[in-house]
Design an enzyme around this catalytic site. Structure first.
Site, mmCIF file in Angstrom:
data_model
loop_
_atom_site.group_PDB
_atom_site.id
_atom_site.type_symbol
_atom_site.label_atom_id
_atom_site.label_comp_id
_atom_site.label_asym_id
_atom_site.label_seq_id
_atom_site.Cartn_x
_atom_site.Cartn_y
_atom_site.Cartn_z
ATOM 1 N N ARG A 112 14.177 -9.887 1.865
ATOM 2 C CA ARG A 112 13.950 -9.146 0.560
ATOM 3 C C ARG A 112 15.458 -8.020 0.665
ATOM 4 O O ARG A 112 15.310 -7.311 -0.058
ATOM 5 C CB ARG A 112 12.737 -8.675 0.197
ATOM 6 C CG ARG A 112 12.196 -7.567 1.329
ATOM 7 C CD ARG A 112 11.156 -7.159 1.333
ATOM 8 N NE ARG A 112 10.518 -6.689 -0.118
ATOM 9 C CZ ARG A 112 9.340 -6.105 -0.226
ATOM 10 N NH1 ARG A 112 8.488 -6.079 0.897
ATOM 11 N NH2 ARG A 112 8.746 -5.952 -1.367
ATOM 12 N N ASP A 272 -4.188 -3.676 -4.907
ATOM 13 C CA ASP A 272 -3.289 -3.686 -6.210
ATOM 14 C C ASP A 272 -4.329 -4.116 -7.517
ATOM 15 O O ASP A 272 -4.169 -3.501 -8.503
ATOM 16 C CB ASP A 272 -2.529 -4.955 -5.980
ATOM 17 C CG ASP A 272 -1.803 -4.898 -4.608
ATOM 18 O OD1 ASP A 272 -1.535 -3.823 -4.318
ATOM 19 O OD2 ASP A 272 -1.108 -5.856 -4.281
#
Ligand code: ADP
Length: 320
Positions: A112, A272
């Site tokens: 990433r 989350d």
């Protein structure tokens, strides 16, 4: 209609299954399941599934490749707003793989460092800020912060302070991932700016312990005494959730118990999904403790399923 913007990185996810036969050498070709996930994206999905009348928008950058197109289609299939999903000319999405060993233990590998999402600040201009200033809440996480390029941090904080001045509530979850930071000190400094900016703080005890070396709820509450938050919601795993709220004239503290799930399948996305439930419920006008109750139920459901995003029909059969 209530309106929330969530800034973060969604990644291409690859998941390997455990070795199908014990004889198969680890070098043998494997089947991989491909999907999409990322902490802020997971929050957005659950928030929208639970509160269909809320406008839920992703703020991120992707590329022009097929994975990016599929990712944006995924956002659309979840009814997330994509007006602020920017297209980088020369970058592609980040990627991560989850490997499961024969005991079901997970390990993660990330690609990433050079992802499109890291360049998000290059797309934020005065017009973007003026539209985002009309939102009710702006949410980002410690992962979002770690993903923003270090040279863009000043611009990021200036952007956040403009939203705040415009009356947007700033919500922040710590989500500390050491791989995203050059040092603990750097992460602490950035998190401290986020704590100053945030109206709604959603830290988890484990994350807080990993970065600030404070591992009791009491110590965390003490730590946050120096900040002027409106809501401090401390997620304490299967035990309980501490809810503190303060206005100029009033301070409240409440503890909401968690009913522990007996068969936890996969805790990915527990925090989350909690955040999605909580923020959605607050925007819908529920009280803090009602919102935490719902958030606990959602997170408790999600951890009984594999993967960050539970199948839509399974989810809607439980939460309508
Ligand atoms: P994070 O993912 O941010 O580290 P936690 O591990 O504290 O957060 O979990 C987030 C939420 O998930 C908790 O507040 C709770 O609602 C729910 N949760 C976590 N573990 C369990 C469990 N074993 N049983 C029921 N709910 C749980």
């Amino acid at each position: 209609m209530k309106n929330i913007y969530l800034l973060g990185e969604c990644m291409v996810e690859l998941m390997t299954a455990p070795a199908q036969t014990e004889q198969a050498p680890s070098s043998a070709p494997k089947d991989l399941k491909q999907s999409f996930a990322g902490d802020v994206f997971n929050t957005a999905v659950y928030l929208k599934r639970l509160f269909k009348d809320t406008q839920v928008n992703m703020v991120t950058a992707v590329g022009n490749d097929q994975f990016s197109d599929d990712m944006v289609s995924f956002f659309e299939a979840e009814h997330l707003g994509t007006d602020f999903v920017f297209r980088s000319e020369d970058k592609i999405p980040g990627l991560y793989a989850i490997q499961l060993d024969e005991h079901g233990e997970r390990s993660f590998t990330y690609w990433r460092n050079n992802s499109a999402a890291r360049t998000i600040m290059s797309f934020i201009n005065d017009d973007t800020i003026s539209t985002l200033s009309e939102g009710d809440i702006f949410f980002f996480s410690g992962i979002s912060l770690g993903v923003v390029l270090p040279e863009d941090r000043e611009k990021f904080w200036c952007f956040i302070s403009k939203l705040k001045v415009a009356g947007v509530k700033i919500a922040f979850d710590l989500n500390y991932r050491h791989q995203l930071w050059a040092s603990k000190q750097e992460a602490r400094e950035q998190f401290s700016i986020a704590f100053k900016a945030a109206d709604i703080l959603l830290p988890g005890v484990d994350d807080f312990a990993a970065i600030f070396e404070l591992d009791t709820v009491e110590a965390i509450i003490d730590y946050f005494n120096q900040y002027e938050y409106q809501e401090l919601i401390i997620k304490n795993g299967e035990q309980n959730v501490y809810c503190l709220s303060q206005t100029a004239s009033d301070k409240k503290q409440d503890i909401v118990d968690v009913t522990p799930v007996e068969h936890v399948v996969d805790t990915t996305s527990a925090g989350d999904s909690f955040n999605g439930g909580y923020l959605g419920a607050r925007m819908a006008g529920h009280s803090i403790s009602q919102s935490v109750e719902l958030a606990n139920q959602v997170a408790g459901f999600v951890i009984q399923h594999k993967g960050a995003i539970v199948d839509k029909s399974a989810f809607s059969s439980r939460f309508n």
